[in-house]
Design a protein around this motif. Structure first.
Motif, PDB file in Angstrom:
ATOM      1  N   GLY A 158       0.114  -1.486   0.413  1.00 42.40           N
ATOM      2  CA  GLY A 158      -0.131   0.005  -0.171  1.00 42.40           C
ATOM      3  C   GLY A 158       1.011   1.124  -0.192  1.00 42.40           C
ATOM      4  N   ALA A 159       1.669   1.527   1.099  1.00 41.91           N
ATOM      5  CA  ALA A 159       2.845   2.104   0.337  1.00 41.91           C
ATOM      6  C   ALA A 159       3.147   3.165  -0.979  1.00 41.91           C
ATOM      7  N   GLY A 160       3.154   3.816  -0.951  1.00 40.83           N
ATOM      8  CA  GLY A 160       4.103   4.685  -1.798  1.00 40.83           C
ATOM      9  C   GLY A 160       3.094   4.452  -3.395  1.00 40.83           C
ATOM     10  N   LYS A 161       1.823   3.729  -2.668  1.00 36.99           N
ATOM     11  CA  LYS A 161       1.416   4.117  -4.556  1.00 36.99           C
ATOM     12  C   LYS A 161       0.880   4.913  -4.533  1.00 36.99           C
ATOM     13  N   PRO A 162       0.492   4.998  -6.834  1.00 39.74           N
ATOM     14  CA  PRO A 162       0.594   6.819  -7.320  1.00 39.74           C
ATOM     15  C   PRO A 162      -1.073   6.216  -6.917  1.00 39.74           C
ATOM     16  N   THR A 163      -1.091   8.271  -6.946  1.00 38.13           N
ATOM     17  CA  THR A 163      -2.596   8.529  -7.228  1.00 38.13           C
ATOM     18  C   THR A 163      -3.624   7.689  -7.945  1.00 38.13           C
ATOM     19  N   TRP A 164      -3.318   7.398  -9.056  1.00 36.85           N
ATOM     20  CA  TRP A 164      -4.075   7.326 -10.391  1.00 36.85           C
ATOM     21  C   TRP A 164      -4.593   5.953 -10.098  1.00 36.85           C
ATOM     22  N   MET A 165      -3.500   5.254  -9.266  1.00 40.32           N
ATOM     23  CA  MET A 165      -3.836   3.503  -8.789  1.00 40.32           C
ATOM     24  C   MET A 165      -4.726   3.816  -8.212  1.00 40.32           C
ATOM     25  N   GLN A 166      -4.457   4.288  -6.873  1.00 38.88           N
ATOM     26  CA  GLN A 166      -5.393   4.173  -5.448  1.00 38.88           C
ATOM     27  C   GLN A 166      -7.050   5.220  -5.852  1.00 38.88           C
ATOM     28  N   ILE A 167      -7.127   6.232  -6.863  1.00 42.29           N
ATOM     29  CA  ILE A 167      -8.337   6.279  -7.672  1.00 42.29           C
ATOM     30  C   ILE A 167      -8.996   4.843  -8.546  1.00 42.29           C
ATOM     31  N   GLU A 168      -8.395   3.705  -8.948  1.00 38.69           N
ATOM     32  CA  GLU A 168      -8.850   3.181  -9.721  1.00 38.69           C
ATOM     33  C   GLU A 168      -9.410   2.312  -9.006  1.00 38.69           C
ATOM     34  N   ASP A 169      -8.441   1.745  -8.043  1.00 34.83           N
ATOM     35  CA  ASP A 169      -8.689   1.364  -7.380  1.00 34.83           C
ATOM     36  C   ASP A 169      -9.550   0.870  -5.789  1.00 34.83           C
ATOM     37  N   TRP A 170      -9.790   2.636  -5.777  1.00 37.33           N
ATOM     38  CA  TRP A 170     -11.453   2.661  -5.040  1.00 37.33           C
ATOM     39  C   TRP A 170     -12.333   2.764  -5.375  1.00 37.33           C
ATOM     40  N   ALA A 171     -12.416   3.351  -7.591  1.00 39.04           N
ATOM     41  CA  ALA A 171     -13.299   3.075  -7.794  1.00 39.04           C
ATOM     42  C   ALA A 171     -14.176   1.951  -7.877  1.00 39.04           C
ATOM     43  N   ASP A 172     -12.697   0.375  -8.040  1.00 35.90           N
ATOM     44  CA  ASP A 172     -13.418  -0.928  -8.091  1.00 35.90           C
ATOM     45  C   ASP A 172     -14.727  -1.505  -7.060  1.00 35.90           C
ATOM     46  N   GLN A 173     -13.614  -0.763  -5.585  1.00 31.87           N
ATOM     47  CA  GLN A 173     -14.461  -0.805  -4.656  1.00 31.87           C
ATOM     48  C   GLN A 173     -15.936  -0.164  -4.511  1.00 31.87           C
ATOM     49  N   TRP A 174     -15.580   0.840  -4.552  1.00 32.82           N
ATOM     50  CA  TRP A 174     -17.156   1.533  -4.307  1.00 32.82           C
ATOM     51  C   TRP A 174     -17.990   1.262  -5.304  1.00 32.82           C
TER      52      TRP A 174
END
Length: 718
Positions: A686-702
């Motif tokens: 989780g540490a160092g995960k780029p913003t674009w990847m975090q947004i994609e991940d959360w979009a998937d989960q929600w």
């Protein structure tokens, strides 16, 4: 930016699976066909009990496993991207993520170093200024290191003279760090490179010409060997790492690891010896003005009976935070020449609240406490007299208060569920608190409110829980609710701001955080009550939280989702296998899910035995076997819709935990609820995960929850 998932055309995958694939699954509107996952006949015997491990082959890092991961992503990715709400959620996440954020400033020789993100930068940028109000300039921009921004700045440590900064880089999310040294004035890197390092910062010698660090041994193939113990080395600037000198190694215990820190006065190399979250020691070695070790290693605290945190050393007296004989913690003063505990002196006695951190700045001790799972900070003189209590902005979470005994000012960060993190300064002498940096968030959080409730767990224990919701919320059992928990390693779950959580609130959701046993909310007793043979208490606390939310009509089973990461992923895996009827959806992320073999992955993983125990010990095996998620999946059971997430580069909680659990669930699923496995390929824990990847991940989960919980007409603006 393209998504960094191991993808395969869905059409190609489905045709390749043919009739040999696992049974289809779906949610009534979309049919899934899972990859064919071979079940081997592998069996292990533990204390006379035969335990099947049909997915042992998924532990192998080879092309067979990689192909299976690609097939799983080829099922999960099209499913998630086809959910109509996903694009709207992603757009709102992107919009709200775009606000300026600052890290806590660090001062060295009049220069100030801090991180800043302009909003949507994938990695925060390291800045330096020649004074607190001076014009900052970029010292290191990690966004320039790789096109997909998956090389991240790990840690940075300015030298005592402020002329150099040692910094580490992580490639693709791994915990492995490569350390470099940059000249502050020129912005150029020196030739020094340090490898085989994880988990701890390097520490400068007082003359700014050397670095102490802990490293793993090197394998024959040139990689670091994290199955072995670390040792401590001294690096002299301008020399290759091959010429570094080993100054300490543990020879009398097979699992303990040492971590170095040079004292503020530069006269001591302090060695914290770690043997799990409940067992540490403190050794030291005197060092000369140039950082050269002098004399033998002194074992100041060698009992390994509690937690011991080095705070600082003043006039040859060590100040130490400890839980020894005081579950809520205290601070003791120990002369460097002490030979027994009779020489110890209580400086800050045990309080009514859990003492979780302490620093020594400006000649005073800054003690951070937890009161019912929110921060409380008190400042003491070195004789233990209370000077004042810090006036915090609210009932939230603080971190920081770093500095030296000579500094008059220190900085800290504050945030809560509805307040984005702001940076504050504290005048240590007067106690005056001043706002330093405050973000401008593009939404009005006043439409929401956080309340704290207490509920009764299975054994009668009162457990606190935060609930964040709309102010005009009506309790009718229909609200989609996300219940989050962790419950381990003495780590408290405190109020913290999150853009994804705020978007969830805008979507009509309720967000609940249960402060489970196993955490540090109420000191060491609260922690121990959720460990080893008592680990089931953590799961009982979480189940009771879910039942309370339903009974109080915040939500209902079809609308209730549970989520947790790492040890929290274990939590979700355990409760969904124990009570599959209770939840409407489950999101176990980077979870520890095979409790009988978790310790085999690395030396670091084995040290988790302080909380989990070991399957090598019979009583602990039986406790683990009773709740281990991988071993408690029952064929024919209807499990809730589940999205298992992990990352191929996670070398902390290795991804085969999630692989095995997803395979077991897909094989056993007794109803049409989907079980998806989503695996990131350029990310780690989780540490160092780029913003674009975090947004994609959360979009998937929600988006997954929108579909699983039947959230019609989702709105993503307040």
């Amino acid at each position: 930016m393209c998504r960094s998932l191991a993808t395969l055309s869905a059409a190609v995958f489905l045709s390749a699976c043919g009739t040999g694939a696992s049974p289809p699954a779906g949610d009534g509107s979309q049919t899934l066909r899972y990859p064919q996952t071979e079940r081997s006949a592998h069996v292990d015997e533990y204390h006379g009990v035969e335990v099947a491990d049909p997915y042992r082959w998924l532990e192998n890092v080879d092309e067979r496993t990689a192909a299976w991961v690609r097939q799983q992503n080829a099922v999960a990715q099209p499913y998630l991207e086809a959910i109509p709400a996903r694009q709207k959620i992603k757009a709102r996440l992107t919009e709200l993520w775009n606000y300026e954020r600052y890290g806590i400033p660090m001062q060295r020789a009049g220069r100030y170093f801090y991180l800043r993100n302009d909003g949507l930068q994938d990695q925060s940028v390291l800045y330096v200024a020649d004074s607190l109000d001076g014009e900052p300039r970029v010292l290191l921009d990690p966004n320039e290191l790789r096109e997909d921004a998956t090389v991240a700045l790990g840690e940075f440590v300015p030298s005592p003279d402020g002329r150099l900064v040692a910094y580490s880089l992580s490639d693709g999310g791994t915990d492995w760090r490569t350390w470099h040294v940059r000249e502050v004035q020129s912005g150029r890197d020196r030739p020094d490179i340090l490898r085989f390092i994880k988990f701890r910062e390097a520490s400068w010698t007082a003359d700014s010409k050397g670095l102490y660090y802990a490293r793993y041994p090197q394998r024959a193939d040139g990689s670091g060997d994290d199955s072995k113990q670390m040792s401590i080395w001294l690096h002299r600037l301008g020399t290759p790492q091959s010429e570094d000198v080993q100054v300490f190694a543990i020879a009398d215990h097979p699992t303990r690891n040492p971590y170095p820190e040079v004292s503020d006065d530069g006269r001591y190399l302090v060695i914290t010896v770690y043997d799990g979250s409940l067992s540490t020691g403190i050794y030291y070695r005197r060092i000369g003005p140039d950082g050269t070790p002098q004399g033998e290693v002194v074992r100041l605290i060698d009992s390994f009976d509690a937690q011991y945190q080095f705070v600082d050393v003043i006039d040859d007296v060590f100040y130490v935070r400890t839980s020894a004989d005081t579950p809520n913690g205290r601070i003791v003063a120990i002369p460097a020449n002490a030979t027994s505990r009779t020489a110890w002196r209580d400086v800050v006695t045990e309080q009514d609240f859990a003492l979780v951190d302490a620093t020594l700045v400006g000649g005073r001790i800054i003690a951070q406490y937890l009161k019912d799972a929110h921060s409380l900070v008190r400042v003491f003189d070195l004789d233990g007299r209370l000077a004042y209590e810090v006036d915090l902005p609210g009932l939230g979470q603080v971190e920081g208060f770093g500095g030296s005994a000579r500094d008059r000012r220190t900085f800290f960060a504050y945030g809560d569920f509805l307040t984005p993190t702001s940076i504050w300064s504290l005048d240590v002498e007067t106690g005056k608190v001043t706002l330093f940096r405050e973000p401008q968030f593009a939404a009005d959080t006043s439409a929401y409110v956080t309340e704290q409730v207490f509920y009764e767990s299975k054994d009668g224990t009162q457990v606190p829980m935060f609930i964040t919701r709309k102010r005009d919320f009506r309790k009718d059992g229909t609200a989609p609710t996300m219940l989050y928990g962790y419950g381990g390693f003495g780590i408290a779950q405190l109020p913290a701001f999150s853009v994804p959580v705020y978007v969830w609130l805008e979507m009509g959701g309720v967000f609940a955080v249960a402060n489970l046993r196993g955490g540090g909310e109420y000191g060491e007793d609260w922690h121990v009550a959720g460990t080893k043979l008592q680990k089931q208490n953590v799961f009982d606390d979480f189940i009771a939280a879910a039942e309370w939310l339903i009974a109080e009509k915040y939500t209902s089973t079809p609308k209730l989702a549970v989520r947790g990461r790492s040890n929290g992923g274990l939590l979700v895996g355990a409760v969904m296998t124990q009570r599959p009827d209770l939840f409407g959806a489950a999101l176990p992320a980077v979870g520890v899910l095979d409790m009988l073999r978790y310790h085999t992955a690395s030396a670091n993983a084995r040290q988790w035995s302080s909380d989990y125990g070991l399957s090598e010990n019979e009583a602990e095996f039986h406790a683990q076997y009773a709740y281990s998620p991988v071993h408690n999946v029952r064929p024919g059971t209807c499990y809730p819709p589940t999205l298992v997430t992990t990352a191929e580069s996670d070398d902390r909680v290795v991804p085969w935990h999630s692989y095995k659990f997803a395979a077991a669930l897909q094989h056993a699923q007794g109803c049409a609820h989907p079980v998806l496995l989503r695996v990131e390929t350029r990310a780690g824990h989780g540490a160092g995960k780029p913003t674009w990847m975090q947004i994609e991940d959360w979009a998937d989960q929600w988006a997954f929850l929108v579909k699983a919980l039947g959230m019609a007409d989702v709105e993503t603006t307040g």
